[in-house]
Design an enzyme around this catalytic site. Sequence first.
Site, PDB file in Angstrom:
ATOM      1  N   TRP A 101       0.831  -1.219   0.000  1.00  0.00           N
ATOM      2  CA  TRP A 101       0.000   0.000   0.000  1.00  0.00           C
ATOM      3  C   TRP A 101       0.858   1.258   0.000  1.00  0.00           C
ATOM      4  CZ3 TRP A 101      -4.388  -0.542  -1.978  1.00  0.00           C
ATOM      5  CH2 TRP A 101      -5.181  -1.673  -1.729  1.00  0.00           C
ATOM      6  N   ASP A 171      -1.339   6.402   6.546  1.00  0.00           N
ATOM      7  CA  ASP A 171      -2.474   5.594   6.101  1.00  0.00           C
ATOM      8  C   ASP A 171      -2.760   4.582   7.212  1.00  0.00           C
ATOM      9  OD1 ASP A 171      -4.211   3.748   4.988  1.00  0.00           O
ATOM     10  OD2 ASP A 171      -2.997   3.342   3.205  1.00  0.00           O
ATOM     11  N   LYS A 195     -12.269  -1.549   6.394  1.00  0.00           N
ATOM     12  CA  LYS A 195     -11.555  -2.572   7.145  1.00  0.00           C
ATOM     13  C   LYS A 195     -12.123  -2.659   8.563  1.00  0.00           C
ATOM     14  CE  LYS A 195      -9.199  -2.643   3.450  1.00  0.00           C
ATOM     15  NZ  LYS A 195      -7.994  -1.964   3.064  1.00  0.00           N
TER      16      LYS A 195
HETATM   17  C1  LIG Z   1      -7.483  -1.407   1.719  1.00  0.00           C
HETATM   18  C2  LIG Z   1      -6.403  -0.447   1.852  1.00  0.00           C
HETATM   19  C3  LIG Z   1      -6.240   0.621   0.942  1.00  0.00           C
HETATM   20  C4  LIG Z   1      -7.120   0.802  -0.269  1.00  0.00           C
HETATM   21  O1  LIG Z   1      -8.418   1.128   0.094  1.00  0.00           O
HETATM   22  P1  LIG Z   1      -9.515   1.475  -1.021  1.00  0.00           P
HETATM   23  O2  LIG Z   1     -10.618   2.045  -0.207  1.00  0.00           O
HETATM   24  O3  LIG Z   1      -9.869   0.194  -1.706  1.00  0.00           O
HETATM   25  O4  LIG Z   1      -8.932   2.460  -1.947  1.00  0.00           O
HETATM   26  C5  LIG Z   1      -5.213   1.505   1.170  1.00  0.00           C
HETATM   27  N1  LIG Z   1      -4.381   1.368   2.207  1.00  0.00           N
HETATM   28  C6  LIG Z   1      -4.504   0.351   3.084  1.00  0.00           C
HETATM   29  C7  LIG Z   1      -3.548   0.242   4.224  1.00  0.00           C
HETATM   30  C8  LIG Z   1      -5.515  -0.578   2.935  1.00  0.00           C
HETATM   31  O5  LIG Z   1      -5.634  -1.587   3.813  1.00  0.00           O
END
Ligand SMILES: *Cc1c(COP(=O)(O)O)cnc(C)c1O
Length: 360
Positions: A101, A171, A195
């Site tokens: 990511w 993030d 998540k």
């Molecule tokens: C799932 C995830 C993303 C991407 O999320 P989307 O909403 O599908 O764009 C980005 N960073 C992390 C750490 C993730 O777990």
Amino acid sequence: MTRVYNFSAGPANLPLSVLEEAQKDLVDYKGCGMSVMEMSHRSKDFQEIIDTAEADLRELLHMPENYRVIFMQGGATAQFAAIPMNLMKKGKADYIQSGNWSKKALGEAKMYGEVNVVASSEDCNYTKVPDVKAMKFSDDADYVYLCENETVYGARFFELPDTGDVPLVSDVSSMFLSEPHDVSKYGLLYGGVQKNIGPAGLAIVIVREDLVTEEVLPGTPSILNYKKNADAGSLMNTPNCWDIYMCGLTFKWLKELGGLEKIKEINERKAKLLYDYLDQSKLFTAAVEPGSRSLMNVPFVTGDADLDAKFVAESAAAGLKSLKGHRSVGGMRASIYNAMPEEGVVALVNFMEKFEKENA
Ligand SMILES: *Cc1c(COP(=O)(O)O)cnc(C)c1O
């Protein structure tokens, strides 16, 4: 009704009581005669939903006053572009690459300016996070970026780097509200909500107000402009009202549970149960080194691809769903987010013990 234990990395399980509350409100939200899905985003009812959601989020995080909360569309991925567009005022940023990511995020940021990869754990296949103490940051970077919990590889930071006056951007998608976050340590933290909080498609951005300015990169679309979105109270255009409502229900659930300190305790207990089993198992091995192990995403392998496939199939048949590892890594991964009850982890460990005996 049959509910399974859903170990999916995302979209992921939501608390059953949240789903049931939503079900109760589905066709007639609190006597207003319509669903939240059908409601004007300019209505008094919706304004109350979004205001309450933000207030509860602030309370959960003990958020300092000088941070703005923005509900944005496009998931976490839209932020990979929005962050450089809004923050790369001098055209340069430092990125820490600790998994796929952060790699995606820095790839996107390269379209907008100079990206320095200040540390990477790619050479050990992301089985531990880079040492924050050894990192050297650029003096003139607009921000330092990291992904605090790498969902695919299951490695996380337990310590944040000291970036001095340079804002830290994180993030936190796959660990959002799974433990307290000290908001004051960040210039910006954000996450997709699917998540740990709500349905996919929404990102929550928490950003220090001095970073929210008119000055953005040329060509920044209004929809990704923090100032425009923040000033409009996340209602610049039609937001994902239903998702914001669902997030609000999860915030209430967390508050009733005892807040983020409490959920952290529960999450630590769940993760320990699984890692302790993995560490003594003769069949399964945890993929990530102690010291970097995620409390949310736990990858593990048998070392034999056929046996992994057998495990995934048999566990699914036993009601333990979505344990297959990410397509780029293989093996298994158990995502044990906030909504995964402790009984779910106990059921998983019991199943693994049984599988180990049968396949010794
Ligand atoms: C799932 C995830 C993303 C991407 O999320 P989307 O909403 O599908 O764009 C980005 N960073 C992390 C750490 C993730 O777990």
